[in-house]
Motif scaffolding. Sequence first.
Motif, PDB file in Angstrom:
ATOM      1  N   ILE A 333      26.696  17.968 -22.200  1.00 22.78           N
ATOM      2  CA  ILE A 333      25.250  18.187 -22.265  1.00 22.78           C
ATOM      3  C   ILE A 333      24.529  16.911 -22.678  1.00 22.78           C
ATOM      4  O   ILE A 333      23.487  16.555 -22.124  1.00 22.78           O
ATOM      5  CB  ILE A 333      24.926  19.328 -23.245  1.00 22.78           C
ATOM      6  CG1 ILE A 333      25.394  20.666 -22.673  1.00 22.78           C
ATOM      7  CG2 ILE A 333      23.435  19.387 -23.548  1.00 22.78           C
ATOM      8  CD1 ILE A 333      25.327  21.814 -23.645  1.00 22.78           C
ATOM      9  N   VAL A 334      25.093  16.203 -23.644  1.00 15.38           N
ATOM     10  CA  VAL A 334      24.474  14.956 -24.110  1.00 15.38           C
ATOM     11  C   VAL A 334      24.424  13.932 -22.980  1.00 15.38           C
ATOM     12  O   VAL A 334      23.403  13.264 -22.765  1.00 15.38           O
ATOM     13  CB  VAL A 334      25.242  14.389 -25.319  1.00 15.38           C
ATOM     14  CG1 VAL A 334      24.784  12.964 -25.637  1.00 15.38           C
ATOM     15  CG2 VAL A 334      25.048  15.284 -26.534  1.00 15.38           C
ATOM     16  N   GLY A 335      25.519  13.793 -22.239  1.00 18.77           N
ATOM     17  CA  GLY A 335      25.552  12.809 -21.166  1.00 18.77           C
ATOM     18  C   GLY A 335      24.764  13.239 -19.943  1.00 18.77           C
ATOM     19  O   GLY A 335      24.135  12.418 -19.281  1.00 18.77           O
ATOM     20  N   GLY A 336      24.802  14.519 -19.641  1.00 18.08           N
ATOM     21  CA  GLY A 336      24.098  15.029 -18.474  1.00 18.08           C
ATOM     22  C   GLY A 336      25.060  15.610 -17.464  1.00 18.08           C
ATOM     23  O   GLY A 336      25.829  14.863 -16.843  1.00 18.08           O
ATOM     24  N   SER A 337      25.054  16.930 -17.293  1.00 20.56           N
ATOM     25  CA  SER A 337      25.955  17.555 -16.336  1.00 20.56           C
ATOM     26  C   SER A 337      25.554  17.176 -14.919  1.00 20.56           C
ATOM     27  O   SER A 337      24.380  16.956 -14.622  1.00 20.56           O
ATOM     28  CB  SER A 337      25.933  19.080 -16.505  1.00 20.56           C
ATOM     29  OG  SER A 337      24.657  19.591 -16.196  1.00 20.56           O
ATOM     30  N   GLY A 338      26.551  17.104 -14.041  1.00 20.70           N
ATOM     31  CA  GLY A 338      26.302  16.709 -12.663  1.00 20.70           C
ATOM     32  C   GLY A 338      26.461  15.236 -12.415  1.00 20.70           C
ATOM     33  O   GLY A 338      26.406  14.787 -11.277  1.00 20.70           O
ATOM     34  N   SER A 339      26.685  14.458 -13.463  1.00 23.21           N
ATOM     35  CA  SER A 339      26.862  13.019 -13.336  1.00 23.21           C
ATOM     36  C   SER A 339      28.188  12.619 -13.967  1.00 23.21           C
ATOM     37  O   SER A 339      28.412  12.883 -15.150  1.00 23.21           O
ATOM     38  CB  SER A 339      25.708  12.267 -14.026  1.00 23.21           C
ATOM     39  OG  SER A 339      26.015  10.895 -14.168  1.00 23.21           O
TER      40      SER A 339
END
Length: 448
Positions: A333-339
């Motif tokens: 979640i912190v990094g960004g899902s989908g990436s």
Amino acid sequence: MSVADRAWAAVPGYFKENDTRLIAGLLLGTYVFHGVLAGFLAGVNNASVANAVANSASNITFLIAVYALLALALNLHWGYTGLFNIGVAGFMAVGVYSMSILAASPTGSPPGLGLPVPVAIVGALLITAVVGGLAALPALQLDADYLAIVTVGLSEIIRLVLNASYFAGTVTDPEATSYNVVDVFGLQFGTGGGQGISTPINSPARAIYETESGLTAIGDVVYGLADTVGVGTSVVVGGTYAVVLLVVFVTLYYVLLSRIGNSPFGRVLKAIREDELVARSLGKDTRLFKIKVFMVGCALMGLGGILWQGSYGFVNPNTFRPIVTFYIFTALIVGGSGSNTGSVVGGAVFAAFLLEGPRRIAGFVDAVAQLFFGSLPRPTNFYEAIVTLNPLAWAGYLVDNVAYLKFIFLGAVLVYLMQNRPEGLLGGRSEIAASVDLSDRTGGESDE
């Protein structure tokens, strides 16, 4: 513009334009942050600064690597396909225990199948994939929250089964003629129950430097250099394994998932994430696609568990509690899902700053207080700390209870992200389902 947006805007374009430079810059800043704190603490305590800095770098590298691996594996489920799997810890446990049982000696306690370790690791990945596939058959009939409930329930079932004495296979009485062991077609094995089970890859990097007869040529040189600067051999071994994890396995995971995402198979996964009904209306068997990706993701989670918990030489079922899944989801979640880059960045940020950062800062505050004030007051509870109206007492309470208070900090960070940047640090770079960028909707018309 939120603080997170302003912080991201402040990152030089030189880093943002290249994933490798972005990750390298983040790692450099992380090592500087933790290295300075570790060196300062070592200096205050009259310990070896070089050994403290090297040990800190080794530990942080290891944590970054394992959380990046598992965040990447989870990204295949959640980021690419939209499958809300919160049973990651259970599939990690299947991988570690399968490897340990396959490689354990048939005469051991608990007994195993006695296979070579590389064969046991491959077998463990296959077993984890099969378990994931069997779980997916009924679970993927459900959506969103219901799928999450099923997967977390399955994770707990796995942990409790491994914890059960009925399958332990541990001989406590040498004179015993029978004991609780699993027997499949004459092959006997056990899980160790609540006592845990030994894993066959304890300190795998040690083989580079040592043999049964002594040091290797590389070990003689590296250990000699480490001794010269005051770094212990255990730090060298741990650091080597951590670097191999970070450079080799994280890179392999990243490349594999990038190839999957850019393939026709991956484009179907992302179409399912966006709108499964549309993907199904185009003739895609979305259920089969979800089962396949669930099996692949579970196998990667099993390998991540082997590389993480299996490397300690011993593992216990309670290692795989739901909080492990919560940590991995937080990293994603912190990094960004989908990436995929976001998964690596999220793993690094979570491990270095949200998980280990509060403990490091608390140690720094305690050391500074010792230098200037002798020592901090140590209130026994929150009420006692508050009513004193003494900032030093507040600091002492925070230092003593940082292991518990970090969960409040972690929750505050998640609430902030959900309100101000729900897509995560790099969520804006989520990979689209189409093979070409369809963001230009002008139809190719010129401005003339």
